[in-house]
Design a protein around this motif. Sequence first.
Motif, PDB file in Angstrom:
ATOM      1  N   UNK A  72     -13.808  36.663  14.275  1.00 14.74           N
ATOM      2  CA  UNK A  72     -14.637  36.010  15.274  1.00 14.74           C
ATOM      3  C   UNK A  72     -16.079  35.889  14.822  1.00 14.74           C
ATOM      4  N   UNK A  73     -16.809  34.958  15.440  1.00 24.06           N
ATOM      5  CA  UNK A  73     -18.213  34.755  15.096  1.00 24.06           C
ATOM      6  C   UNK A  73     -19.054  35.896  15.652  1.00 24.06           C
ATOM      7  N   UNK A  74     -20.243  36.026  15.110  1.00 30.44           N
ATOM      8  CA  UNK A  74     -21.208  37.035  15.537  1.00 30.44           C
ATOM      9  C   UNK A  74     -22.482  36.295  15.939  1.00 30.44           C
ATOM     10  N   UNK A  75     -22.962  36.555  17.134  1.00 36.49           N
ATOM     11  CA  UNK A  75     -24.147  35.855  17.627  1.00 36.49           C
ATOM     12  C   UNK A  75     -25.351  36.055  16.715  1.00 36.49           C
ATOM     13  N   UNK A  76     -25.395  37.150  15.982  1.00 40.96           N
ATOM     14  CA  UNK A  76     -26.505  37.393  15.059  1.00 40.96           C
ATOM     15  C   UNK A  76     -26.513  36.388  13.912  1.00 40.96           C
ATOM     16  N   UNK A  77     -25.374  35.739  13.670  1.00 37.05           N
ATOM     17  CA  UNK A  77     -25.284  34.761  12.596  1.00 37.05           C
ATOM     18  C   UNK A  77     -25.898  33.416  12.971  1.00 37.05           C
ATOM     19  N   UNK A  78     -26.369  33.286  14.201  1.00 43.93           N
ATOM     20  CA  UNK A  78     -26.904  32.012  14.665  1.00 43.93           C
ATOM     21  C   UNK A  78     -28.412  31.889  14.443  1.00 43.93           C
ATOM     22  N   UNK A  79     -29.024  32.856  13.766  1.00 49.73           N
ATOM     23  CA  UNK A  79     -30.474  32.835  13.589  1.00 49.73           C
ATOM     24  C   UNK A  79     -30.908  31.582  12.841  1.00 49.73           C
ATOM     25  N   UNK A  80     -31.982  30.955  13.312  1.00 45.54           N
ATOM     26  CA  UNK A  80     -32.449  29.704  12.732  1.00 45.54           C
ATOM     27  C   UNK A  80     -32.977  29.875  11.315  1.00 45.54           C
ATOM     28  N   UNK A  81     -33.489  31.065  10.994  1.00 46.79           N
ATOM     29  CA  UNK A  81     -34.096  31.256   9.676  1.00 46.79           C
ATOM     30  C   UNK A  81     -33.088  31.659   8.608  1.00 46.79           C
ATOM     31  N   UNK A  82     -31.797  31.589   8.897  1.00 46.14           N
ATOM     32  CA  UNK A  82     -30.770  31.954   7.932  1.00 46.14           C
ATOM     33  C   UNK A  82     -30.897  31.090   6.672  1.00 46.14           C
ATOM     34  N   UNK A  83     -31.119  31.699   5.487  1.00 48.01           N
ATOM     35  CA  UNK A  83     -31.224  30.918   4.244  1.00 48.01           C
ATOM     36  C   UNK A  83     -29.947  30.109   4.014  1.00 48.01           C
ATOM     37  N   UNK A  84     -30.092  28.844   3.687  1.00 51.99           N
ATOM     38  CA  UNK A  84     -28.941  27.938   3.715  1.00 51.99           C
ATOM     39  C   UNK A  84     -28.988  26.973   2.553  1.00 51.99           C
ATOM     40  N   UNK A  85     -27.842  26.719   1.921  1.00 50.08           N
ATOM     41  CA  UNK A  85     -27.731  25.712   0.868  1.00 50.08           C
ATOM     42  C   UNK A  85     -26.474  24.901   1.114  1.00 50.08           C
ATOM     43  N   UNK A  86     -26.488  23.647   0.655  1.00 47.12           N
ATOM     44  CA  UNK A  86     -25.319  22.803   0.881  1.00 47.12           C
ATOM     45  C   UNK A  86     -25.528  21.905   2.087  1.00 47.12           C
ATOM     46  N   UNK A  87     -24.437  21.357   2.645  1.00 47.86           N
ATOM     47  CA  UNK A  87     -24.572  20.492   3.815  1.00 47.86           C
ATOM     48  C   UNK A  87     -25.382  21.161   4.915  1.00 47.86           C
ATOM     49  N   UNK A  88     -26.266  20.407   5.535  1.00 49.41           N
ATOM     50  CA  UNK A  88     -27.130  20.952   6.575  1.00 49.41           C
ATOM     51  C   UNK A  88     -26.317  21.367   7.798  1.00 49.41           C
ATOM     52  N   UNK A  89     -26.905  22.262   8.580  1.00 52.16           N
ATOM     53  CA  UNK A  89     -26.238  22.723   9.798  1.00 52.16           C
ATOM     54  C   UNK A  89     -25.885  21.539  10.690  1.00 52.16           C
ATOM     55  N   UNK A  90     -26.788  20.556  10.747  1.00 56.15           N
ATOM     56  CA  UNK A  90     -26.532  19.385  11.581  1.00 56.15           C
ATOM     57  C   UNK A  90     -25.272  18.646  11.139  1.00 56.15           C
ATOM     58  N   UNK A  91     -25.046  18.591   9.826  1.00 52.20           N
ATOM     59  CA  UNK A  91     -23.853  17.927   9.310  1.00 52.20           C
ATOM     60  C   UNK A  91     -22.590  18.690   9.683  1.00 52.20           C
ATOM     61  N   UNK A  92     -22.631  20.024   9.549  1.00 53.71           N
ATOM     62  CA  UNK A  92     -21.473  20.827   9.935  1.00 53.71           C
ATOM     63  C   UNK A  92     -21.199  20.687  11.430  1.00 53.71           C
ATOM     64  N   UNK A  93     -22.242  20.646  12.238  1.00 53.97           N
ATOM     65  CA  UNK A  93     -22.055  20.504  13.681  1.00 53.97           C
ATOM     66  C   UNK A  93     -21.346  19.200  14.009  1.00 53.97           C
ATOM     67  N   UNK A  94     -21.696  18.140  13.285  1.00 49.97           N
ATOM     68  CA  UNK A  94     -21.038  16.846  13.512  1.00 49.97           C
ATOM     69  C   UNK A  94     -19.583  16.907  13.083  1.00 49.97           C
ATOM     70  N   UNK A  95     -19.311  17.561  11.953  1.00 48.13           N
ATOM     71  CA  UNK A  95     -17.937  17.687  11.464  1.00 48.13           C
ATOM     72  C   UNK A  95     -17.085  18.492  12.444  1.00 48.13           C
ATOM     73  N   UNK A  96     -17.652  19.600  12.934  1.00 49.15           N
ATOM     74  CA  UNK A  96     -16.910  20.472  13.852  1.00 49.15           C
ATOM     75  C   UNK A  96     -16.829  19.910  15.269  1.00 49.15           C
ATOM     76  N   UNK A  97     -17.780  19.055  15.625  1.00 50.30           N
ATOM     77  CA  UNK A  97     -17.854  18.598  17.006  1.00 50.30           C
ATOM     78  C   UNK A  97     -18.420  19.668  17.911  1.00 50.30           C
ATOM     79  N   UNK A  98     -19.406  20.431  17.388  1.00 48.57           N
ATOM     80  CA  UNK A  98     -20.004  21.524  18.152  1.00 48.57           C
ATOM     81  C   UNK A  98     -21.523  21.389  18.153  1.00 48.57           C
TER      82      UNK A  98
END
Length: 241
Positions: A72-98
């Motif tokens: 299951x997901x962990x709410x702590x993983x939703x932090x905006x400052x999470x270092x990220x590489x690859x497709x942007x969060x916005x792109x994943x949200x569109x793919x997931x429909x979330x």
Amino acid sequence: MVQRDLVLGPPRESLLGIDGGEPPAVTEPAQPRLASTVMLVRDDEGPLEVFMLRRVSSMDFAPSMHVFPGGGVDRRDAVDELPWAGPAVEEWAEVFGTDEASARMLVAAAIRHEIGFGQVPLEHHLVLRSDLLSYRAHWITPEVEPRRYDTRFFVAAVPPGQEPDGETSEADLSGWVHPSDVLGAFGDGDVMLMPPTLVCLEQLAEVSAVSAALGQDLPIAPVMPRLVETEVSPAMRAELP
């Protein structure tokens, strides 16, 4: 869409309280929890292998089932400052429909550690490589189950020099397996698989290399099986994309 009836077998029938009669009525289904599952694959020792675990028999959800790592997901993983590489969060949200927060948690849950993954990159200057994940499927636990999950399935190649850790209190067996071998054992009644795991293994068995698995172009749509009584036995009926 393709309709398919996935036979339960005596162990699953017992867990669901089915004794050959009508499927139990569900008046208030449990709310499914967001979750992620990853099919870790390799082919450095021959044909494609996938890493699997066998859940301990005392688990409330899917006891004794062979599964892919996840949770299951962990709410702590939703932090905006999470270092990220690859497709942007916005792109994943569109793919997931979330929404973006859910997308961030789903991707992080696919690779996080025992503590909330969101804290690991921040403390150790690591970056979450979302580009290493390939989205494969979306399954929702049937309403008849007391515990339910809204799960995204991914496939990822294990980086050279790394080995998955199957040591967990939730599993009594882990290791690399050939998809076709597991499917054969399932057909012989020696292994128990949930419907999503069965279908994902069948898809992996169609290829023999990691590159081919990562390149499979599979249709994705939410799949929520429902319990039905067939002429043969109780089964989970799924509408597959």
